[in-house]
Design an enzyme around this catalytic site. Structure first.
Site, short mmCIF file in Angstrom:
data_model
loop_
_atom_site.label_atom_id
_atom_site.label_comp_id
_atom_site.label_asym_id
_atom_site.label_seq_id
_atom_site.Cartn_x
_atom_site.Cartn_y
_atom_site.Cartn_z
N ARG A 1 -2.02 7.18 -1.58
CA ARG A 1 -0.91 6.68 -2.53
C ARG A 1 -1.73 5.84 -3.88
NH1 ARG A 1 -3.58 2.21 -2.85
NH2 ARG A 1 -1.69 1.25 -3.76
N GLY A 2 -0.77 5.49 -4.56
CA GLY A 2 -1.23 4.89 -5.90
C GLY A 2 -1.02 5.91 -7.04
N ALA A 3 -0.37 5.73 -8.10
CA ALA A 3 0.25 6.70 -8.87
C ALA A 3 -0.83 7.67 -9.57
CB ALA A 3 0.59 5.94 -10.31
N ARG B 1 7.53 11.98 -3.10
CA ARG B 1 7.50 10.63 -3.70
C ARG B 1 8.39 10.79 -5.03
NH1 ARG B 1 3.49 6.99 -2.00
NH2 ARG B 1 5.31 5.40 -2.72
N GLN C 1 -0.28 -3.12 1.33
CA GLN C 1 -1.61 -2.69 0.71
C GLN C 1 -2.53 -3.55 0.18
OE1 GLN C 1 1.81 -1.56 0.56
NE2 GLN C 1 1.96 0.29 -0.15
N ASP D 1 3.91 2.52 -11.50
CA ASP D 1 3.98 4.02 -10.98
C ASP D 1 4.76 4.52 -11.93
OD1 ASP D 1 3.39 4.15 -7.63
OD2 ASP D 1 3.94 2.13 -8.28
N ASN E 1 6.99 -0.75 -10.28
CA ASN E 1 5.85 -0.84 -9.41
C ASN E 1 6.11 -1.40 -8.13
OD1 ASN E 1 2.89 -1.22 -9.27
ND2 ASN E 1 3.14 -3.16 -9.04
N LYS E 2 5.33 -1.51 -7.36
CA LYS E 2 5.62 -2.05 -5.85
C LYS E 2 6.70 -2.99 -5.74
CE LYS E 2 4.99 -1.62 -1.24
NZ LYS E 2 5.36 -0.63 -0.47
#
Length: 343
Positions: free
Chosen positions: A44-46, A87, A192, A233, A242-243
């Site tokens: 995960r993570g852009a 996603r 996370q 993201d 973002n998250k």
């Protein structure tokens, strides 16, 4: 060790769902396996998703023997659709998929397609490491010796191929000799921040203190935070995605006059869209009502309670002090200045 890499005609990656309890490399030999890893946040993570998308197309080239170039190209297009469905919010994933697919479709025969796809996927991975270090260099100039930086979710090497975006800025400042401390929010619901960010920083010997997400207000009120740096993201004309919870952090930072920075590569910008046009992924209700304790799922909420579990939120750009990219730092007015960096 990179977060994701190619070896023996397969994609290998750190299974981030197991950290910090267990460090394990998993091998994806099919696009289905990689898509599952993306969905369950093993990767995960852009920026890491950008590499995942690229490697996914390369992986599709090796899934089976093809009778013709036409058959192979149709297969790649279908596998690209599957990867893109995993996603919906992180625009980097689509960039990685589209870039490698375009290069692969220019191939003349099966081996040529495989060669071009893998070359392009590897380029994306190498570029990510280089741009993160550039981003870190530019962003480090915004930090002063002795600063305490609050960060959210995970934006380090685990969210990228290596080095990190927001954490890359912190790493770069420390490499310059600055004394930087970090406050990491746990980042519900998948933690996370506590599981990944704290693990990463402690591995590097960087001073980190863990707080719950709802402690952001008190640490800023007490003057414990000098700067906030988060990742992204997707960045559109009026907001940063973002998250989930980033918007709250931004509002509290504004109230306490704490600079709020966003570190992200140019591939995260989707400047043709506004926040109302972006689909926000909603995660499983089980992530909120269960706690996985040593492989035993324990209820932490009534089983039948209604759940709203968006994975991201949108922070209006008016709350963002500056955007840190591999091309430099972008300041307001963003409508005027961002396009200059995207050329």
């Amino acid at each position: 060790m990179r977060t994701i890499y190619w070896e023996d005609n397969a994609v290998k990656l750190i299974d981030q769902t197991l950290l910090p309890d267990e460090f394990k490399i998993i091998t994806c030999r099919t696009v289905d396996e990689l898509a599952d890893a993306i969905k369950r946040l093993a990767v995960r993570g852009a920026p890491a998703l950008e590499a995942s998308g690229g490697y996914g197309i390369a992986l599709a080239c090796f899934e089976r023997d093809f009778k013709s170039v036409e058959e192979m190209k149709e297969h790649l297009k279908k596998r690209a659709e599957l990867l893109a469905s995993t996603r919906p919010t992180a625009v980097n994933l689509f960039y990685g998929i589209d870039r490698v697919l375009k290069r692969a479709l220019s191939g003349n025969d099966v081996e040529d397609i495989r060669k071009k796809a893998l070359e392009e996927a590897e380029k994306i991975a190498e570029e990510d490491v280089r741009r993160n270090k550039l981003m870190g260099k530019y962003g480090a100039e915004l930090l002063e010796d002795g600063d305490t930086v609050l960060t959210y979710c995970n934006t380090g090497r685990l969210a990228t191929v290596d080095y990190g975006t927001a954490l890359g800025v912190i790493r770069s400042a420390i490499e310059q000799g600055k004394n930087i401390k970090v406050i990491a929010c746990e980042t519900r619901p998948l933690n996370q921040g506590s599981r990944l960010t704290c693990w990463e920083l402690m591995q590097d010997g960087i001073d980190v203190t863990l707080i719950t997400d709802n402690m952001v207000g008190i640490v800023m009120l007490k003057g414990m935070v000098d700067k906030v740096i988060v990742g992204a993201d997707r960045i559109v004309r009026d907001a940063v995605f973002n998250k989930i919870g980033t918007y709250t952090v931004a509002i509290v930072a504004r109230e306490h006059n704490v600079p709020f920075y966003v570190a992200a590569p140019i591939t995260t910008f989707d400047w043709e869209r506004t926040m109302d046009e972006v689909i926000i992924e909603e995660r499983s209700r089980d992530e909120l009502i269960y706690c996985n304790i040593k492989c035993r799922m324990t209820l932490i909420a009534p089983k039948d309670v209604k759940v709203f579990n968006p994975a991201f939120d949108a922070t209006p750009l008016k709350y963002v002090t500056a955007l840190i990219t591999e091309k430099g730092v972008i300041y307001p007015p963003y409508e005027e200045n961002v396009p200059k960096f995207l050329k």
